[in-house]
Design a protein around this motif. Sequence first.
Motif, mmCIF file in Angstrom:
data_model
loop_
_atom_site.group_PDB
_atom_site.id
_atom_site.type_symbol
_atom_site.label_atom_id
_atom_site.label_comp_id
_atom_site.label_asym_id
_atom_site.label_seq_id
_atom_site.Cartn_x
_atom_site.Cartn_y
_atom_site.Cartn_z
ATOM 1 N N SER A 92 0.818 -1.217 0.000
ATOM 2 C CA SER A 92 0.000 0.000 0.000
ATOM 3 C C SER A 92 0.850 1.266 0.000
ATOM 4 O O SER A 92 0.497 2.247 -0.651
ATOM 5 C CB SER A 92 -0.943 -0.016 1.202
ATOM 6 O OG SER A 92 -1.793 -1.146 1.119
ATOM 7 N N GLY A 93 1.965 1.243 0.693
ATOM 8 C CA GLY A 93 2.814 2.433 0.754
ATOM 9 C C GLY A 93 3.526 2.733 -0.549
ATOM 10 O O GLY A 93 4.144 3.787 -0.691
ATOM 11 N N LEU A 94 3.469 1.805 -1.511
ATOM 12 C CA LEU A 94 4.118 2.011 -2.808
ATOM 13 C C LEU A 94 3.108 2.159 -3.946
ATOM 14 O O LEU A 94 3.498 2.332 -5.103
ATOM 15 C CB LEU A 94 5.066 0.842 -3.131
ATOM 16 C CG LEU A 94 6.273 0.684 -2.205
ATOM 17 C CD1 LEU A 94 7.099 -0.538 -2.624
ATOM 18 C CD2 LEU A 94 7.153 1.934 -2.225
ATOM 19 N N HIS A 95 1.805 2.084 -3.629
ATOM 20 C CA HIS A 95 0.773 2.260 -4.666
ATOM 21 C C HIS A 95 0.964 3.623 -5.314
ATOM 22 O O HIS A 95 1.216 4.605 -4.624
ATOM 23 C CB HIS A 95 -0.619 2.174 -4.038
ATOM 24 C CG HIS A 95 -1.736 1.988 -5.027
ATOM 25 N ND1 HIS A 95 -2.149 2.994 -5.886
ATOM 26 C CD2 HIS A 95 -2.522 0.928 -5.298
ATOM 27 C CE1 HIS A 95 -3.158 2.541 -6.640
ATOM 28 N NE2 HIS A 95 -3.398 1.291 -6.301
ATOM 29 N N PHE A 96 0.878 3.687 -6.630
ATOM 30 C CA PHE A 96 1.051 5.008 -7.262
ATOM 31 C C PHE A 96 -0.006 5.959 -6.724
ATOM 32 O O PHE A 96 -1.048 5.525 -6.229
ATOM 33 C CB PHE A 96 1.023 4.899 -8.793
ATOM 34 C CG PHE A 96 -0.329 4.856 -9.448
ATOM 35 C CD1 PHE A 96 -1.027 3.671 -9.577
ATOM 36 C CD2 PHE A 96 -0.901 6.017 -9.965
ATOM 37 C CE1 PHE A 96 -2.271 3.635 -10.207
ATOM 38 C CE2 PHE A 96 -2.142 5.992 -10.598
ATOM 39 C CZ PHE A 96 -2.830 4.800 -10.705
ATOM 40 N N ASN A 97 0.280 7.234 -6.788
ATOM 41 C CA ASN A 97 -0.660 8.246 -6.314
ATOM 42 C C ASN A 97 -0.824 9.311 -7.381
ATOM 43 O O ASN A 97 0.116 10.009 -7.728
ATOM 44 C CB ASN A 97 -0.162 8.868 -5.008
ATOM 45 C CG ASN A 97 -1.081 9.972 -4.492
ATOM 46 O OD1 ASN A 97 -2.171 10.200 -5.029
ATOM 47 N ND2 ASN A 97 -0.641 10.663 -3.467
ATOM 48 N N ARG A 98 -2.043 9.379 -7.926
ATOM 49 C CA ARG A 98 -2.372 10.438 -8.881
ATOM 50 C C ARG A 98 -3.491 11.243 -8.256
ATOM 51 O O ARG A 98 -4.605 10.733 -8.047
ATOM 52 C CB ARG A 98 -2.827 9.830 -10.218
ATOM 53 C CG ARG A 98 -3.448 10.852 -11.173
ATOM 54 C CD ARG A 98 -2.403 11.780 -11.772
ATOM 55 N NE ARG A 98 -3.005 12.681 -12.756
ATOM 56 C CZ ARG A 98 -3.107 14.003 -12.584
ATOM 57 N NH1 ARG A 98 -2.664 14.579 -11.487
ATOM 58 N NH2 ARG A 98 -3.644 14.753 -13.528
ATOM 59 N N SER A 99 -3.176 12.470 -7.922
ATOM 60 C CA SER A 99 -4.173 13.344 -7.325
ATOM 61 C C SER A 99 -4.203 14.640 -8.112
ATOM 62 O O SER A 99 -3.158 15.222 -8.393
ATOM 63 C CB SER A 99 -3.831 13.615 -5.856
ATOM 64 O OG SER A 99 -3.952 12.424 -5.109
ATOM 65 N N HIS A 100 -5.396 15.063 -8.462
ATOM 66 C CA HIS A 100 -5.521 16.271 -9.282
ATOM 67 C C HIS A 100 -5.363 17.529 -8.446
ATOM 68 O O HIS A 100 -5.105 18.600 -8.976
ATOM 69 C CB HIS A 100 -6.867 16.276 -10.021
ATOM 70 C CG HIS A 100 -6.959 15.185 -11.046
ATOM 71 N ND1 HIS A 100 -7.128 15.421 -12.388
ATOM 72 C CD2 HIS A 100 -6.876 13.838 -10.932
ATOM 73 C CE1 HIS A 100 -7.160 14.283 -13.055
ATOM 74 N NE2 HIS A 100 -7.012 13.295 -12.183
ATOM 75 N N GLN A 101 -5.556 17.405 -7.149
ATOM 76 C CA GLN A 101 -5.358 18.574 -6.299
ATOM 77 C C GLN A 101 -4.833 18.166 -4.921
ATOM 78 O O GLN A 101 -5.321 18.625 -3.895
ATOM 79 C CB GLN A 101 -6.659 19.376 -6.165
ATOM 80 C CG GLN A 101 -6.392 20.733 -5.511
ATOM 81 C CD GLN A 101 -7.555 21.672 -5.593
ATOM 82 O OE1 GLN A 101 -8.060 21.956 -6.663
ATOM 83 N NE2 GLN A 101 -7.976 22.173 -4.435
ATOM 84 N N GLY A 102 -3.854 17.292 -4.924
ATOM 85 C CA GLY A 102 -3.282 16.857 -3.655
ATOM 86 C C GLY A 102 -4.162 15.829 -2.970
ATOM 87 O O GLY A 102 -5.327 15.657 -3.331
#
Length: 455
Positions: free
Chosen positions: A127-137
């Motif tokens: 879980s700590g390495l799952h990619f993170n795509r956030s459009h506004q944080g």
Amino acid sequence: MSDYSNKPGRLRPAPENFLSAQQIQQVQAGRRDFLRRAFASASAAMVAGGAVNAYADEATAQDEKIILNKPDWGTTLGRPVDEPPYGMPSKYEANLVRRISPGLAAVKQANVAFAPLQGMFGIVTPSGLHFNRSHQGWYEIDPSQHRLMIMGEPGLVAHPKVYSVGDIMRMQPVSRFHFIECGANSAMEWANVAVPTVQYTHGMVSCSEYTGVPLLHLLQDCGANLKGVRFILAEGADGSHETRTIPMSLVLSGEVLVAYGQNGEMLRPENGYPLRLVVPGVEGVSNIKYLRRIKLGTEPFGAKDEVLGYVDLMPDGKLRQYTSLMECKSVITSPSGGQVLLDKGLYNVTGLAWSGRGRIKRVDVSFDGGVNWHRARIEGPVQNKALTRFNIPWVWNGRSAFLQSRAVDETGYVQPTYEQLRKVRGTRSVYHNNAIQTWQVEETGDVRNVQLAHS
Ligand SMILES: Nc1nc2c(c(=O)[nH]1)N[C@H]1C(S)=C(S)[C@@H](COP(=O)(O)O)O[C@H]1N2
Ligand SMILES: [Mo]
């Protein structure tokens, strides 16, 4: 796009973390004897039909020193078992982290943190390495302050409701492994930018075991007119208020989940805690994090990220919209760009395959840029719309080689070459690139991202 100073170093099959600083220096200085001997005996054993001794050399003086040594960890008391209360990876694995692609977005909140696929095993993304795509944080939402509303156009929902996280956790849950892939994964490769590592070419895909409730059950609980609904709108509670249209047929299949669990614990804040929509097989952006509202309707809702974003500019100048299904794709994760083969000999070539249409049926691997193909061994379990691991042994003879993988899914769909994909889609796309990836192993052992003329 040139500053990749934070690219990972020589990972596997040269796991520098396991070598001493002196050994790394020896390797970098070209004094590779300690590995050459190991690989020479390994490949000799392969030729001879596999001896017991194939993977390790005779013990060296250094091996003997280590095995006869009495280190601290064998002679003293270890650490208290409850420290730390939440466990962390070994400090020797500190290189295996998510990384931001330089230059991709001006502000870090609207960027992507790519998953380090080159160093992962099996099919589950920690879980700590799952990619993170956030459009506004990303946000850390107080679950007691979070609600999910289900409503609809007139006549579609008999009892619109507002659920707390606790309400949803009282219902009968299901747990399923699914990948999430951003529609923009491998985007730079359309333009042949050749970003250096698999972390940046393919690191916008990850796979988790999700626990949650089929959205269908929530709609039934609200007395939805299931036959009348044709599309749903899902909306997030974060600043971007990400919204996406999802066809009702997917919801009716029971596959679309309102999830709160990820890999055995609550979702991570970066990935949508406390509730996210999981839409298996559909591009990441539809997997709405911080899910706060579901609206039932009869027409597509024309949200920003399906009308203007995540669309494909076709050769005839028209935009291809609502193409949200992620087609069959695969990539060799090791050896891959940025890694170095320290010497000739035996390697395990490993990678991941997935399809938004269902299960992976087979994966073939080529070492000569697509001329000859060899069937890879699929390491089960092979699950619906989940990452699938493949492995194949390969003896590198020291000459230039072109490594490719090609996946086939249960519908018979075959992952295309760039030539095949561009024939249909042209060259002006950004999203939805599922073409075959090529890694060149140069004579020096360096691995590079390349695209070949006819593949
Ligand atoms: N609320 C909300 N949901 C969202 C996003 C977002 O910014 N806000 N990003 C979307 C995009 S573009 C992708 S690819 C996936 C990424 O999920 P992850 O960050 O858990 O990897 O979440 C989707 N859901
Ligand atoms: Mo995305």
